[in-house]
Design an enzyme around this catalytic site. Structure first.
Site, PDB file in Angstrom:
ATOM      1  N   LYS A 300      27.539 103.891  31.603  1.00 49.32           N
ATOM      2  CA  LYS A 300      27.554 102.560  32.214  1.00 49.32           C
ATOM      3  C   LYS A 300      26.788 101.534  31.390  1.00 49.32           C
ATOM      4  CE  LYS A 300      28.914 103.661  36.891  1.00 49.32           C
ATOM      5  NZ  LYS A 300      28.577 103.852  38.297  1.00 49.32           N
ATOM      6  N   ARG A 335      27.712 112.436  38.490  1.00 45.26           N
ATOM      7  CA  ARG A 335      29.112 112.100  38.174  1.00 45.26           C
ATOM      8  C   ARG A 335      29.149 111.652  36.718  1.00 45.26           C
ATOM      9  NH1 ARG A 335      32.151 107.482  37.943  1.00 45.26           N
ATOM     10  NH2 ARG A 335      34.293 107.604  38.654  1.00 45.26           N
TER      11      ARG A 335
HETATM   12  C1  7PJ Z   1      31.109 105.454  40.557  1.00 48.69           C
HETATM   13  C2  7PJ Z   1      32.186 105.896  41.316  1.00 48.69           C
HETATM   14  C3  7PJ Z   1      29.776 105.840  40.956  1.00 48.69           C
HETATM   15  C4  7PJ Z   1      30.796 107.042  42.770  1.00 48.69           C
HETATM   16  C5  7PJ Z   1      32.905 104.660  39.677  1.00 48.69           C
HETATM   17  C6  7PJ Z   1      32.526 103.955  36.298  1.00 48.69           C
HETATM   18  C7  7PJ Z   1      32.983 103.059  37.393  1.00 48.69           C
HETATM   19  N1  7PJ Z   1      32.043 106.677  42.415  1.00 48.69           N
HETATM   20  N2  7PJ Z   1      33.306 105.379  40.749  1.00 48.69           N
HETATM   21  N3  7PJ Z   1      29.695 106.623  42.068  1.00 48.69           N
HETATM   22  N4  7PJ Z   1      31.567 104.697  39.533  1.00 48.69           N
HETATM   23  N5  7PJ Z   1      30.606 107.800  43.857  1.00 48.69           N
HETATM   24  O1  7PJ Z   1      32.673 105.177  36.331  1.00 48.69           O
HETATM   25  O2  7PJ Z   1      31.981 103.382  35.314  1.00 48.69           O
HETATM   26  O3  7PJ Z   1      28.756 105.486  40.366  1.00 48.69           O
HETATM   27  S1  7PJ Z   1      34.005 103.818  38.642  1.00 48.69           S
END
Ligand code: 7PJ
Length: 364
Positions: A300, A335
């Site tokens: 990010k 994640r």
């Molecule tokens: C996240 C997500 C996060 C959860 C995205 C990216 C943006 N779902 N979906 N947490 N980020 N739960 O991956 O840069 O931080 S999309």
């Protein structure tokens, strides 16, 4: 609703291998092999916020208000082991691998090519140690455009359908749309992951309750298109806690039991750098919500802001640092894009933290 009292576990250390009940050895943290020796007690009265660190060992002999804390339910929430999530034990950090199915992510051929490429990618992530595969067809990156539901379905459904018979890993669907949740659930998805915490689509709460699947509730301020323009908080760490607590209550009221919920403070979603790092530094606070905590910081923008790495693919070391910082605060799920690298880092971190080789390849 604003809380008056928050408790953040600090002084987190590995639980002794041989527990000796005669000797006070800290308090257990959220089902992890970790304990904590002190708490930061945070009292909030509107804009007035008072923070103090209380060492628990000393405090047991003095009156420092622990009855108030116990009565608040926070201490119980911090300590309780978390139930399995869709069958997955959360007694050590688990990896969710990111599978983006947006046209720009697997971009050479047509739709089928890109579904095949996404399936192959997902299977590789599972092989590398991802226990959860997060399938997303709507980019929610800052500034991203809205994706119509038919378009999103045509991206994710072939991937979920193709993947389901081919992996034991849990499949989560990263969507804000009730219809996508329902269709993914029918196709065998195990977990719903909604960056709007079931607030974006008015049907989402009912559809999630009906599906009966676990739900990841993420905090975001504003819509992806504009969310990072001018985010406002009284105190970001506490405001995010209040929001997530409110969404957990809304889910319970809609018939989704707390045992099926996961909380995520939403790094990068309506947050400037100082907000993101404040949240990162206080992750253990969110165990007070009484549900597992998930963190997504992988590749990010905050890593660019901290370390000047404009190309997301160059942000792997920073992403790993964030995952380890989260694990050290007892976060149960990270994640990530880079599963093999994160798995390697987490395994070495676990072995070196706990001084045992028992943690080697725990996912196999
Ligand atoms: C996240 C997500 C996060 C959860 C995205 C990216 C943006 N779902 N979906 N947490 N980020 N739960 O991956 O840069 O931080 S999309």
């Amino acid at each position: 609703m604003q809380r008056a009292l928050y408790v953040r576990p600090v002084g987190i250390f590995p639980a002794p291998v041989q527990e000796d009940e005669q000797v006070w050895g800290g308090l257990p943290l959220a089902g992890q092999p970790l304990r904590y020796a002190a708490v930061e007690v945070i009292e909030r009265d509107g804009p007035r916020i008072r923070r103090r660190i209380v060492a628990l060992g000393d405090a047991f002999e003095r009156d420092w208000g622990r009855h108030t804390l116990a009565a608040s339910g926070l201490m119980d929430a911090l300590g309780a082991p978390r139930p399995r999530l869709a069958g997955l034990a959360l007694d050590c950090p688990r990896i969710m691998g990111i599978v983006n199915v947006t046209p720009d992510s697997f971009s050479d051929g047509g739709r089928l090519d890109s579904a095949d490429a996404a399936i192959a990618h997902a299977l590789r992530l599972a092989e590398e140690g991802a226990e959860i595969l997060d399938i997303g067809g709507e980019s929610t990156r800052p500034g991203a455009d809205y994706v119509p539901v038919a378009e999103e379905l045509s991206r994710v459904m072939p991937v979920i359908e193709g993947l389901r018979p081919r992996t034991q890993a849990l499949i989560s669907i990263d969507t804000r749309k009730a219809e996508v949740m329902a269709r993914a659930a029918q196709a065998g998805a195990d977990i719903l992951n909604d960056v709007s915490a079931l607030t974006h689509d008015p049907q989402a709460l009912a559809v999630a309750a009906e599906a009966g699947l676990p739900v990841i509730l993420m905090h975001a301020q504003g819509d992806p298109k504009t969310m990072n323009d001018d985010p406002q908080y009284e105190d970001v760490v506490l405001d995010v806690f209040d929001f997530l607590e409110g969404r957990i209550a809304a889910c319970e009221a809609a018939g989704i039991s707390k045992a099926k919920l996961v909380a995520d403070p939403g790094i990068g979603f309506g947050k400037h750098l100082h907000h993101n790092v404040a949240v990162m530094a206080s992750l253990s606070l969110y165990h007070g919500l009484g549900v597992p905590v998930l963190l997504g910081a992988s590749r990010k923008k905050l890593i660019d802001h901290i370390s000047d790495v404009p190309n997301p693919e160059d942000r792997v070391p920073g992403s790993i640092a964030a995952a380890l910082a989260a694990a050290a605060q007892g976060v149960q799920i990270v994640r990530v894009h880079d599963v093999a690298a994160t798995r390697q880092a987490l395994s070495v971190w676990q072995a070196c933290t706990h001084g045992t080789d028992k943690v080697l390849a725990p996912w196999k």
